[in-house]
Enzyme design. Sequence first.
Site, mmCIF file in Angstrom:
data_model
loop_
_atom_site.group_PDB
_atom_site.id
_atom_site.type_symbol
_atom_site.label_atom_id
_atom_site.label_comp_id
_atom_site.label_asym_id
_atom_site.label_seq_id
_atom_site.Cartn_x
_atom_site.Cartn_y
_atom_site.Cartn_z
ATOM 1 N N GLU A 85 0.807 -1.216 0.000
ATOM 2 C CA GLU A 85 0.000 0.000 0.000
ATOM 3 C C GLU A 85 0.847 1.277 0.000
ATOM 4 O O GLU A 85 0.317 2.372 -0.230
ATOM 5 C CB GLU A 85 -0.931 0.012 1.215
ATOM 6 C CG GLU A 85 -2.003 -1.059 1.200
ATOM 7 C CD GLU A 85 -3.071 -0.815 0.137
ATOM 8 O OE1 GLU A 85 -3.074 0.269 -0.473
ATOM 9 O OE2 GLU A 85 -3.882 -1.730 -0.097
ATOM 10 N N GLU A 116 7.772 -22.097 7.454
ATOM 11 C CA GLU A 116 8.104 -21.239 8.591
ATOM 12 C C GLU A 116 9.186 -21.848 9.485
ATOM 13 O O GLU A 116 9.786 -21.145 10.302
ATOM 14 C CB GLU A 116 6.862 -20.929 9.425
ATOM 15 C CG GLU A 116 6.321 -22.093 10.225
ATOM 16 C CD GLU A 116 5.199 -21.647 11.160
ATOM 17 O OE1 GLU A 116 5.317 -21.920 12.366
ATOM 18 O OE2 GLU A 116 4.220 -21.029 10.686
#
Length: 302
Positions: A85, A116
Amino acid sequence: MSLDLSRMITEGRNPASQQIDELSTEAMLRVINDEDKKVALAVEAILPHIAQAVEAITRAFQQGGRLIYCGAGTSGRLGILDASECPPTFGTPREQVVGLIAGGHTAILQAVENAEDNREQGAQDLRDIAFSGRDVLVGIAASGRTPYVLGALEWAKAQGATTAALSCNPNSPMAQLADIALTPVVGPEVVTGSSRMKAGTAQKLVLNMLTTGSMIRSGKVYGNLMVDVEATNQKLVQRQQDIVMQATDCDSKTAATALAACGGHCKTAIVMVLADLDAQQAAELLGQHKGFIRLALQAANA
């Protein structure tokens, strides 16, 4: 490897929701809403630490450094969301704020098994983007113990970079490793262990503050107007015009004329109108003052 999840607050059972499956729909939602109300207070409690991180990120930007987010699962996706953004909102280069996720681009939309747990890959992903001591790394993991993120934090510290850890469990391995510990303690989730809920909301609030705060400190906001917004669609073209009008109290024709003269650059148009300058003069004045409108206007008035 055996993990003692019971020691993590985010993995605890919430007494307020232990019979949630027996409640009416509205009552169920009230339990969720009541728990969500606690998130902003948890973030409020760590505002001094968030401020410390914002100042570090701002310094990095001033020195040509970047903000890099690193996480897995929900945490990684939130970092990517916040990073993505920044260019349209603040007109930043796409490489200035970058989100990394365990498992790469595939993991943005679906889980990548065991990604992960790969500690070395966290470090490798930083090498792949030429991470340096000028950059800031924010590791994100609700648990505070994700190996991928720990590997990245360790490697970033070895490069002399400032590091921050955003997690929701106090005294986590990530918090102990990083220079700045960002630990909003939101308590156990409504659905036990579903840290995409309160923990994820807290993480998003903090990430919003990190980028918005550092962008304000970098001169990309004037008053409360996003004066570096990119006009990538018709709505944003209109928003640019509205921003110039709001910043200068000029009419729509004046705002449109100024924007057209400077190639659609809000900051330049604002300085043009307020200081009665042409596009080149306004752009040069802004350049001399590193894009800060207030400083440019003070110089023009002087």
